[in-house]
Design a protein around this motif. Sequence first.
Motif, short mmCIF file in Angstrom:
data_model
loop_
_atom_site.label_atom_id
_atom_site.label_comp_id
_atom_site.label_asym_id
_atom_site.label_seq_id
_atom_site.Cartn_x
_atom_site.Cartn_y
_atom_site.Cartn_z
N VAL A 83 0.87 -1.21 -0.13
CA VAL A 83 0.13 -0.05 0.13
C VAL A 83 0.88 1.28 -0.10
CG1 VAL A 83 -1.86 1.50 1.28
CG2 VAL A 83 -1.82 -1.30 1.24
N GLY A 84 0.96 1.99 -1.19
CA GLY A 84 1.74 3.15 -1.40
C GLY A 84 2.80 2.96 -2.20
N ALA A 85 2.82 3.97 -3.42
CA ALA A 85 3.73 3.74 -4.42
C ALA A 85 4.80 4.82 -4.12
CB ALA A 85 3.20 3.62 -5.65
N GLY A 86 5.10 5.09 -2.98
CA GLY A 86 6.48 6.08 -2.86
C GLY A 86 7.88 5.18 -3.06
N VAL A 87 8.77 5.82 -2.87
CA VAL A 87 10.06 5.42 -3.17
C VAL A 87 10.22 4.02 -2.33
CG1 VAL A 87 11.37 7.47 -4.39
CG2 VAL A 87 11.30 6.89 -1.61
N ALA A 88 10.13 4.31 -0.99
CA ALA A 88 10.05 2.86 -0.10
C ALA A 88 9.23 1.77 -0.69
CB ALA A 88 9.74 3.17 1.14
N LEU B 138 2.55 -8.83 8.15
CA LEU B 138 2.03 -7.19 8.37
C LEU B 138 3.42 -6.66 8.53
CD1 LEU B 138 -0.20 -5.51 8.09
CD2 LEU B 138 -0.47 -5.50 10.54
N TYR B 139 3.60 -5.61 7.64
CA TYR B 139 4.98 -4.77 7.49
C TYR B 139 4.79 -3.55 7.37
CZ TYR B 139 6.12 -9.86 6.98
OH TYR B 139 5.98 -11.15 7.08
N VAL B 140 5.56 -2.56 7.74
CA VAL B 140 5.48 -1.02 7.62
C VAL B 140 7.10 -0.58 6.91
CG1 VAL B 140 6.14 -0.65 9.93
CG2 VAL B 140 4.90 1.07 8.05
N CYS B 141 7.04 0.31 5.94
CA CYS B 141 8.12 0.98 5.81
C CYS B 141 7.98 2.48 5.41
CB CYS B 141 8.92 0.12 4.58
SG CYS B 141 8.00 0.30 3.12
N GLY B 142 9.28 3.10 5.22
CA GLY B 142 9.02 4.55 4.97
C GLY B 142 10.25 5.44 5.54
N ASP B 143 10.38 6.62 5.33
CA ASP B 143 11.27 7.35 6.11
C ASP B 143 11.05 7.48 7.31
OD1 ASP B 143 9.26 9.06 5.85
OD2 ASP B 143 10.31 10.73 4.68
N HIS B 144 9.83 7.31 7.97
CA HIS B 144 9.36 7.35 9.47
C HIS B 144 10.05 5.86 10.01
CE1 HIS B 144 6.04 4.77 8.32
NE2 HIS B 144 5.96 5.39 7.25
N ARG B 145 10.49 5.11 9.55
CA ARG B 145 11.10 3.91 9.96
C ARG B 145 12.51 3.81 10.01
NH1 ARG B 145 6.69 2.40 12.66
NH2 ARG B 145 7.86 0.47 13.27
N ASP B 146 13.11 4.82 9.45
CA ASP B 146 14.60 4.74 9.20
C ASP B 146 14.86 6.30 9.48
OD1 ASP B 146 17.19 4.18 7.76
OD2 ASP B 146 16.00 2.23 7.56
N THR B 147 15.91 6.89 8.80
CA THR B 147 16.59 8.16 8.42
C THR B 147 15.39 9.03 7.87
OG1 THR B 147 17.97 7.85 7.01
CG2 THR B 147 18.66 7.69 9.10
N SER B 148 14.99 10.45 7.95
CA SER B 148 14.14 10.96 7.41
C SER B 148 14.68 11.54 5.94
CB SER B 148 13.52 11.94 8.13
OG SER B 148 12.92 11.37 9.36
N LEU C 127 15.59 10.35 1.73
CA LEU C 127 15.71 9.34 0.42
C LEU C 127 16.41 8.14 0.81
CD1 LEU C 127 14.72 8.65 -2.41
CD2 LEU C 127 16.88 9.67 -3.17
N GLN C 128 17.72 8.11 1.28
CA GLN C 128 18.48 6.98 1.72
C GLN C 128 17.60 6.15 2.57
OE1 GLN C 128 21.25 5.39 1.04
NE2 GLN C 128 21.13 4.18 2.85
N GLY C 129 16.90 6.78 3.74
CA GLY C 129 16.21 5.91 4.63
C GLY C 129 15.09 5.40 4.17
N ALA C 130 14.28 6.12 3.16
CA ALA C 130 13.13 5.67 2.64
C ALA C 130 13.50 4.14 1.92
CB ALA C 130 12.58 6.50 1.84
N LEU C 131 14.51 4.51 0.94
CA LEU C 131 14.95 3.33 -0.02
C LEU C 131 15.50 2.14 1.11
CD1 LEU C 131 16.94 5.19 -2.69
CD2 LEU C 131 14.48 4.15 -2.85
N HIS C 132 16.19 2.49 1.95
CA HIS C 132 16.79 1.25 2.86
C HIS C 132 15.59 0.76 3.71
CE1 HIS C 132 19.48 0.01 6.33
NE2 HIS C 132 19.81 -0.46 5.33
N SER C 133 14.55 1.15 4.38
CA SER C 133 13.55 0.68 4.77
C SER C 133 12.72 -0.27 3.95
CB SER C 133 12.69 1.96 5.47
OG SER C 133 11.80 2.44 4.45
N GLY C 134 12.68 0.44 2.66
CA GLY C 134 12.04 -0.62 1.71
C GLY C 134 12.46 -1.79 1.49
N ARG C 135 13.74 -1.69 1.47
CA ARG C 135 14.71 -2.98 1.26
C ARG C 135 14.74 -3.95 2.49
NH1 ARG C 135 20.21 -4.14 0.31
NH2 ARG C 135 20.91 -2.52 1.24
#
Length: 467
Positions: A13-18, A422-432, A434-442
């Motif tokens: 759910v969500g097509a951001g970079v994460a 059930l999982y969640v990712c985004g820059d609010h789960r990592d550093t705020s 682009l790097q954090g968003a991508l890394h949380s998605g991975r």
Amino acid sequence: MLEPAEQADVVIVGAGVAGLAAALQLTGAGVRTVVLEAAPGVGGRMNTERIDGFRLDRGGRLLSTSYPELRRIPELGALPLRTFAPGVLVHSGGRTHRTWEAGGALSAALSGRLGTRGARGARSAHSARGALTAARALASAPRPPRPAHRPQRNRPWLGGPLDHARLGAALARLAATPVDRLLARPELPAAQALSGRGLPPRTVDGFLRPLLSALLCDPDLSTSSRAADLALRGFARGRLCVPAGGADTLPALLAAALPPGTVHTGVKAVEVSTTSVRTADHGELPCRSVLLATGARQAAELLPGLRMPDFHAVTVVHHAAPEPPLTEPALLLDADRGGPVAHTAVMSQVDPSRAPEGRALISSVVLGPPPSQGAVRSQLARLYGTSTAHWELLAVHHDPEAVPAMPAPHDLRRQVRLLAGLYVCGDHRDTSTLQGALHSGRRAARAILRDLGVTPRQGLHPLTAAA
């Protein structure tokens, strides 16, 4: 069109970079994946508006060429980046000062002069002697061309040669320090930690504070000192940059690399569980796992009880001018806080594709709510040393929840696995960032693959601590 009975292993759910980064990992491992996006297009906050031939980013975030995920995600190998001039320009005391030696040139020195000595040279940069050597080596680095609006060459505001050497040494140590060691340091608010780094107040207030405010979108520097150290480390190791053609180039590239039919826009999720996602107008989708890759507020609405962070508001003001007020592709900071604008740049000099021929695009970032246009024009006239009376206002983009706050103490690696399925990712789960968003998605994709018992595809970089 999305069929209500369509079966998928994972629904994101969500097509951001994460979310897109996670989808690439999952589809690459052979997992049937569907990405749902409520908006008409992908990218989330990495969105670009097109007006009269101008390409205007809605957000004011800065990228860095040092972000590890830009190298670790193969699909981003084709991402065209446009870099700023090394370092930054700082306006202080009515003058504009060049501080390029403290940033990108330091990276060049570390990767060039010191890097040629391999691991031994990297270890030497950890020591005070190695760091000072890196700082002194900058003196012989080639200077960038002088802009028409020439910054002052004398820098009493930042101190003398010894202060410059100390600053270079501090940045060199950060550049060479492994991330896990930075994350093990005592944690304080960034503003408080800066005063204990052995640098004079004029260096802290004249350079580090305005730079970190720009990198973190946090004017008060309440951010965790660990996150601030990661931001400065990235600055010292690389160059500030933006995607060519606009911020939306990056998510568009990720989406294009997915199998056809993976991403469905205009589909709003209203309820999630471990085995299905119910949508507003497209029925219910059964699945084996659900990944929430939305912003923090949307994730909390779908999962009541999920902690929602505070946010830093950002306003981006775009102007058009007949000629560029600064011919150098530099980031200009206001150390005096002489108005609402924290930093500004002639974006058409950084990326010519963002403005039509014969026009200049000036993009300015305000760390807060939209200010009066008179205050913005007056401040920009002082910063650029020219009249802004005839500049055309193109757009004002305000996002009250642009950047999730990271106050100390802050967990920079929040759990992405809530429970099996059930999982969640985004820059609010990592550093705020682009790097954090991508890394949380991975990270989320790897957790899903482990629970599904699927082996990741060969050639993927292992998950490690990333800035």
